[in-house]
Design a protein around this motif. Structure first.
Motif: not given
Length: 205
Positions: A88-93, A191-202, A74-81
């Protein structure tokens, strides 16, 4: 879901704390930053992502047949919470910390759910969009069971690099990494379950 957090994991100092980052210089202007135990509330983030992200399975053409993509997406696009306030804090930092090098903020968050050791991602670079011709960054936050990120130069001539991504770890690929190196998360026997969150520029995919 059978992931259990380690009792021996170091307590994170917070997403505004980038002390302890280790940068590995690669070839041709590529680099990788690693910060262990960076994300606070990693157990809660993991549980919320499993429960709240609208995960989807994909199928893709592979030569003469259509195959299942071996992970959920799943991808959260620009402006999506995002599904957890810590993300949210991690992306801003990350945007504030890397802006002098990146020149812009991180805008999107792609999520990959590796359900067990059979889920994986093949060798690739994020070269759809601006990453094909420009230096950029992809910041990965990993929660859940540890998995190994493998990197290798596209042109050969240098040894592959392996980075283990643990629960709450941050890994940032920068410089020319997307177009001059490839990365993969290979299958493993167990392996057990793992989730990766990839923050990218536009416009970096």
């Amino acid at each position: 879901m059978d992931f259990q957090s380690s009792l021996f994991q170091a307590a994170p100092a917070g997403v505004r704390d980038f002390s302890g980052i280790e940068r590995m210089g690669l070839t041709r202007g590529a680099w990788v930053d690693v910060r262990r135990s960076w994300l606070p509330d990693a157990d809660d983030v993991f549980a919320r992502l499993v429960a709240d992200v609208p995960w989807r399975a994909e199928r893709r053409q592979m030569y003469d047949r259509v195959v299942d993509v071996p992970r959920l997406l799943h991808t959260y696009m620009l402006g999506e919470p995002l599904p957890h306030p810590v993300l949210e804090e991690a992306r801003d930092a990350l945007s504030d910390h890397y802006r002098p090098e990146l020149g812009e903020p991180f805008r999107t968050a792609g999520c990959c759910y590796y359900r067990d050791g059979r889920d994986s991602v093949a060798w690739h670079g994020d070269t759809i969009g601006r990453g094909k011709t420009q230096d950029t960054m992809v910041a990965i936050v990993s929660v859940g069971d540890p998995r190994k990120l493998h990197l290798r130069p596209r042109a050969g001539g240098a040894e592959a690099v392996v980075v283990e991504m643990g629960h709450g770890d941050l890994v940032v690929m920068g410089g020319s990494c997307q177009r001059t190196w490839e990365h993969a998360v290979p299958k493993v026997s167990s392996a057990g379950p793992r989730i990766s969150v990839q923050f990218r520029p536009l416009n970096v995919f």
